[in-house]
Scaffold this active site. Sequence first.
Site, PDB file in Angstrom:
ATOM      1  N   PHE A 121       0.846  -1.189   0.000  1.00 20.95           N
ATOM      2  CA  PHE A 121       0.000   0.000   0.000  1.00 20.95           C
ATOM      3  C   PHE A 121       0.887   1.247   0.000  1.00 20.95           C
ATOM      4  O   PHE A 121       1.450   1.620   1.035  1.00 20.95           O
ATOM      5  CB  PHE A 121      -0.936  -0.031   1.206  1.00 20.95           C
ATOM      6  N   ASP A 178       4.127  -5.550   3.672  1.00 17.66           N
ATOM      7  CA  ASP A 178       3.742  -4.170   3.921  1.00 17.66           C
ATOM      8  C   ASP A 178       3.490  -3.933   5.404  1.00 17.66           C
ATOM      9  O   ASP A 178       3.954  -2.937   5.973  1.00 17.66           O
ATOM     10  CB  ASP A 178       2.489  -3.818   3.124  1.00 17.66           C
ATOM     11  N   ASP A 182       2.236   4.470   0.482  1.00 13.67           N
ATOM     12  CA  ASP A 182       1.884   5.592   1.337  1.00 13.67           C
ATOM     13  C   ASP A 182       3.100   6.459   1.627  1.00 13.67           C
ATOM     14  O   ASP A 182       4.012   6.552   0.812  1.00 13.67           O
ATOM     15  CB  ASP A 182       1.249   5.064   2.625  1.00 13.67           C
TER      16      ASP A 182
END
Length: 344
Positions: free
Chosen positions: A251, A321, A253
């Site tokens: 993810f 992750d 970010d």
Amino acid sequence: MSGKPLRGLLLTPLTCSLTLRVYYLGSFIFVLLANACKFVFLFLFLFMGIILLLDSRVNNAGIEKVVENIQGSIPKVEWDYEGIHYFDNGPLSVQYLFVLDALNFCFWPDKDLNYDHLASGLKAALQNDKSAFDADRLQKYTGPELRELLKWPRPLPLEDERVRLLHEVGFELERNFGGKASNLVESCGKSAAKLVALVTRHFAGFRDHSVYKGHQVFLYKRAQIFVADLWGAFKGQGYGEFYDIGSITMFADYVVPAVLEQLGVLKYSSRLANIIETNNEISSGSEEEVELRACSVYAVEKMKELIRIKSGKQVLSVELDLWLWSVGVQCPALQHHRTLSIYY
């Protein structure tokens, strides 16, 4: 759902060259085709092209070193390892997670606010009032009411956007899914990829995409993390059961790219490093921002593949992750890039 093909393709560009080239690996292109009530989901991998690389690159030697150090086994991190989430093993947990992931972005402008405040604040609100996230109520929240819900003493970063997305979630859930996120999840047929496609089709606020050198790039961080949260919270059962959970990427970010850079997996140009070190903002959708996020996706996919080759163990991008993110949040001094965005 109509019989037209879904137009949103999840094409993750993976910038990975040690020279000024980057191979455009479209990791996880998802095409949803509807024919009456029958859906055919096509998974395509390795869509290639060559573009210039400006500021970010993946260091293969750094990946080798990290994989060697962990010796094929990443530390186990439980999904709710700090006990900050609401969970009752039912539809209300799904509703909570969808609201959480609709609001899960951009904490950095407020030095005291972080993800834990959001997750635990929403948990407390739901424990106090089980109807707090009903679809009709989500459509009516104001900024001050959201602050009160979270017990936050001042305006939230991008508060107007957060309220707008709450309204969108409430409206679309009511219009298409009987007001319940659990109905949305049940309609995916236990396919993580299809759920990502459904979320991005129906909820515009989850359509995390940019245009990079003429190519439309889809990273879909919050849509994918909703799937991962379901999988983690329900431990791969019930609402969290997905036969293709391996199709979800990491993810992209703020935190994970910074951790990857510290580990020597990502290499920044001196210009980009200076921007980050001086806390200057990087524009949402800019080349620097897309490269940072895309390089992170590629690096984690390479790490996963190298672990498999060296140890014979299958590790999910979701698990990598979560481990990398947990390392990052335990390092308050870690410097990350700064982008005002609703997508992460």
